[in-house]
Scaffold this motif. Structure first.
Motif, PDB file in Angstrom:
ATOM      1  N   GLY A   1     -44.953 109.677 -55.337  1.00 19.95           N
ATOM      2  CA  GLY A   1     -45.229 108.621 -56.307  1.00 19.95           C
ATOM      3  C   GLY A   1     -44.248 108.572 -57.444  1.00 19.95           C
ATOM      4  N   LEU A   2     -43.093 109.229 -57.270  1.00 22.37           N
ATOM      5  CA  LEU A   2     -42.102 109.306 -58.348  1.00 22.37           C
ATOM      6  C   LEU A   2     -41.632 107.921 -58.773  1.00 22.37           C
ATOM      7  CD1 LEU A   2     -40.323 111.164 -60.100  1.00 22.37           C
ATOM      8  CD2 LEU A   2     -38.691 111.247 -58.215  1.00 22.37           C
ATOM      9  N   LYS A   3     -41.332 107.052 -57.803  1.00 26.16           N
ATOM     10  CA  LYS A   3     -40.819 105.716 -58.123  1.00 26.16           C
ATOM     11  C   LYS A   3     -41.804 104.945 -58.990  1.00 26.16           C
ATOM     12  CE  LYS A   3     -37.998 105.267 -53.953  1.00 26.16           C
ATOM     13  NZ  LYS A   3     -37.745 104.454 -52.726  1.00 26.16           N
ATOM     14  N   ASN A   4     -43.082 105.014 -58.638  1.00 28.16           N
ATOM     15  CA  ASN A   4     -44.092 104.281 -59.405  1.00 28.16           C
ATOM     16  C   ASN A   4     -44.218 104.832 -60.822  1.00 28.16           C
ATOM     17  OD1 ASN A   4     -44.674 102.609 -57.250  1.00 28.16           O
ATOM     18  ND2 ASN A   4     -46.351 103.889 -56.497  1.00 28.16           N
ATOM     19  N   LYS A   5     -44.120 106.160 -60.948  1.00 32.85           N
ATOM     20  CA  LYS A   5     -44.200 106.772 -62.283  1.00 32.85           C
ATOM     21  C   LYS A   5     -43.008 106.347 -63.147  1.00 32.85           C
ATOM     22  CE  LYS A   5     -47.903 109.459 -62.477  1.00 32.85           C
ATOM     23  NZ  LYS A   5     -48.218 110.744 -62.998  1.00 32.85           N
ATOM     24  N   ILE A   6     -41.813 106.360 -62.552  1.00 34.59           N
ATOM     25  CA  ILE A   6     -40.625 105.948 -63.306  1.00 34.59           C
ATOM     26  C   ILE A   6     -40.761 104.495 -63.751  1.00 34.59           C
ATOM     27  CG2 ILE A   6     -38.128 105.573 -63.193  1.00 34.59           C
ATOM     28  CD1 ILE A   6     -38.925 108.521 -63.323  1.00 34.59           C
ATOM     29  N   ALA A   7     -41.243 103.634 -62.856  1.00 37.59           N
ATOM     30  CA  ALA A   7     -41.434 102.219 -63.194  1.00 37.59           C
ATOM     31  C   ALA A   7     -42.426 102.069 -64.351  1.00 37.59           C
ATOM     32  CB  ALA A   7     -41.916 101.447 -61.972  1.00 37.59           C
ATOM     33  N   TYR A   8     -43.476 102.884 -64.336  1.00 45.71           N
ATOM     34  CA  TYR A   8     -44.470 102.823 -65.416  1.00 45.71           C
ATOM     35  C   TYR A   8     -43.859 103.259 -66.746  1.00 45.71           C
ATOM     36  CZ  TYR A   8     -48.830 103.585 -67.955  1.00 45.71           C
ATOM     37  OH  TYR A   8     -49.837 103.528 -68.893  1.00 45.71           O
ATOM     38  N   ILE A   9     -43.045 104.318 -66.709  1.00 45.37           N
ATOM     39  CA  ILE A   9     -42.374 104.768 -67.939  1.00 45.37           C
ATOM     40  C   ILE A   9     -41.430 103.696 -68.447  1.00 45.37           C
ATOM     41  CG2 ILE A   9     -40.815 106.500 -68.927  1.00 45.37           C
ATOM     42  CD1 ILE A   9     -41.887 108.453 -66.745  1.00 45.37           C
ATOM     43  N   GLN A  10     -40.640 103.100 -67.553  1.00 46.72           N
ATOM     44  CA  GLN A  10     -39.691 102.051 -67.954  1.00 46.72           C
ATOM     45  C   GLN A  10     -40.411 100.865 -68.585  1.00 46.72           C
ATOM     46  OE1 GLN A  10     -37.928 101.711 -64.057  1.00 46.72           O
ATOM     47  NE2 GLN A  10     -35.987 102.625 -64.730  1.00 46.72           N
ATOM     48  N   LYS A  11     -41.569 100.555 -68.078  1.00 45.47           N
ATOM     49  CA  LYS A  11     -42.358  99.431 -68.595  1.00 45.47           C
ATOM     50  C   LYS A  11     -42.719  99.633 -70.062  1.00 45.47           C
ATOM     51  CE  LYS A  11     -46.875  97.224 -67.870  1.00 45.47           C
ATOM     52  NZ  LYS A  11     -48.116  97.258 -67.071  1.00 45.47           N
ATOM     53  N   HIS A  12     -42.907 100.896 -70.463  1.00 42.33           N
ATOM     54  CA  HIS A  12     -43.372 101.185 -71.822  1.00 42.33           C
ATOM     55  C   HIS A  12     -42.274 101.745 -72.729  1.00 42.33           C
ATOM     56  CE1 HIS A  12     -47.546 100.301 -70.920  1.00 42.33           C
ATOM     57  NE2 HIS A  12     -47.404 100.973 -69.789  1.00 42.33           N
ATOM     58  N   SER A  13     -41.048 101.751 -72.239  1.00 38.29           N
ATOM     59  CA  SER A  13     -39.965 102.361 -73.004  1.00 38.29           C
ATOM     60  C   SER A  13     -38.882 101.347 -73.338  1.00 38.29           C
ATOM     61  CB  SER A  13     -39.350 103.504 -72.193  1.00 38.29           C
ATOM     62  OG  SER A  13     -38.169 103.959 -72.807  1.00 38.29           O
ATOM     63  N   ASN A  14     -38.218 101.562 -74.482  1.00 39.68           N
ATOM     64  CA  ASN A  14     -37.079 100.739 -74.873  1.00 39.68           C
ATOM     65  C   ASN A  14     -35.757 101.474 -74.686  1.00 39.68           C
ATOM     66  OD1 ASN A  14     -38.591  98.438 -75.760  1.00 39.68           O
ATOM     67  ND2 ASN A  14     -39.168  99.594 -77.589  1.00 39.68           N
ATOM     68  N   VAL A  15     -35.803 102.651 -74.055  1.00 38.59           N
ATOM     69  CA  VAL A  15     -34.592 103.449 -73.841  1.00 38.59           C
ATOM     70  C   VAL A  15     -34.474 103.770 -72.344  1.00 38.59           C
ATOM     71  CG1 VAL A  15     -34.639 104.436 -76.164  1.00 38.59           C
ATOM     72  CG2 VAL A  15     -35.780 105.644 -74.290  1.00 38.59           C
ATOM     73  N   PRO A  16     -33.287 104.169 -71.880  1.00 37.31           N
ATOM     74  CA  PRO A  16     -33.129 104.510 -70.461  1.00 37.31           C
ATOM     75  C   PRO A  16     -34.024 105.668 -70.036  1.00 37.31           C
ATOM     76  CG  PRO A  16     -30.982 104.262 -71.530  1.00 37.31           C
ATOM     77  CD  PRO A  16     -32.002 104.255 -72.617  1.00 37.31           C
ATOM     78  N   VAL A  17     -34.429 105.631 -68.780  1.00 35.54           N
ATOM     79  CA  VAL A  17     -35.280 106.670 -68.205  1.00 35.54           C
ATOM     80  C   VAL A  17     -34.488 107.368 -67.103  1.00 35.54           C
ATOM     81  CG1 VAL A  17     -37.460 107.188 -67.030  1.00 35.54           C
ATOM     82  CG2 VAL A  17     -37.343 105.324 -68.714  1.00 35.54           C
ATOM     83  N   VAL A  18     -34.136 108.638 -67.339  1.00 37.45           N
ATOM     84  CA  VAL A  18     -33.309 109.375 -66.381  1.00 37.45           C
ATOM     85  C   VAL A  18     -34.134 110.484 -65.729  1.00 37.45           C
ATOM     86  CG1 VAL A  18     -31.254 108.872 -67.748  1.00 37.45           C
ATOM     87  CG2 VAL A  18     -32.391 111.082 -68.025  1.00 37.45           C
ATOM     88  N   CYS A  19     -33.672 110.921 -64.562  1.00 40.80           N
ATOM     89  CA  CYS A  19     -34.375 111.933 -63.783  1.00 40.80           C
ATOM     90  C   CYS A  19     -33.580 113.231 -63.750  1.00 40.80           C
ATOM     91  CB  CYS A  19     -34.586 111.449 -62.349  1.00 40.80           C
ATOM     92  SG  CYS A  19     -35.690 110.023 -62.212  1.00 40.80           S
TER      93      CYS A  19
END
Length: 243
Positions: free
Chosen positions: A173-191
């Protein structure tokens, strides 16, 4: 869109040379690990590198002094990966003053919970130093949202349970979690954690804003010829740049 490449190096006796190699070969940010005797998030490769750096006599002062000396030579923003005990022992105000002089872009502090991090940000006011948020995939959606909304610089997502360099496999479920973080963030989300190969770079760029590579780079800097390490860095950069 080109994705962020964030290599990690250990603050050992050769770290300025390593920093310049990363700077010249596609890094967008560079993590510098401050050697620490009791790291909680580091796997065996980085832990061993940290112990060797301590044996070489490297410490916070030496690392900061060398960064101040060479800060005009490095174009890429660099950060410290460290632990709060080390900052506290050094003296928080003194630490912030010194890293500001050294042009340190930000801090990644794995053992500093979000709530204490928000208090720590108060001490960073007046400096240009950012506190980079870490988000574990095991966190609840409410907590992820809270952290993401307050994040600055970029968000470092921990893609597996374990320590750096593990091969335990990435979270389901990593992709879905990253998408959820991106939805609520104004900065890049890196792994980060466990990312090593060109194939990983291709995979993660499809759903995140970039990658952190630590243990693999530390290993290659210790083991390989410089030209081989540069070829590896360039292969990761190319993978992240491909359409």
């Amino acid at each position: 869109m080109s994705k962020l490449f964030i290599p990690y190096i250990m603050g050992n006796k050769d770290f300025i040379q390593s920093l310049k190699i990363m700077d010249d070969n596609g890094a967008d940010f560079i993590e510098i690990g401050l050697p620490f005797s009791d790291p909680v998030a580091d796997g065996p490769t980085i832990m061993k590198a940290g112990q060797e750096a301590i044996q070489q006599g490297m410490n916070v002062n030496k690392i900061i002094d060398q960064l101040i000396e060479h800060k005009d030579d490095i174009k890429t923003p660099y950060l410290f990966m460290t632990y709060y005990n080390l900052i506290d022992y050094y003296g928080v105000e003194r630490f912030i003053k010194r890293i500001s002089e050294a042009n340190v872009y930000g801090l990644i502090i794995p053992d500093l919970p979000f709530e204490l991090g928000e208090k720590f940000k108060e001490k960073l006011k007046g400096s240009n130093v950012k506190l980079i948020s870490l988000i574990a995939m095991t966190s609840s959606e409410d907590r992820i949202k809270k952290i993401a909304e307050k994040a600055e610089g970029f968000i470092y997502t921990v893609t597996m349970n374990g320590s750096t360099g593990d091969d335990k496999g990435f979270h389901e479920g990593l992709k879905n979690k990253i998408a959820y973080i991106q939805k609520h963030s104004n900065v890049p989300v890196v792994c980060g954690f466990g990312i090593k190969t060109v194939e990983h770079a291709h995979e993660f760029k499809s759903f995140s804003d970039g990658i952190v590579i630590g243990s693999e780079i530390v290993k290659r800097l210790q083991r390989d010829q410089i030209n081989d390490t540069i070829s590896y860095l360039q292969s990761i950069r190319s993978a992240l740049d491909e359409a």
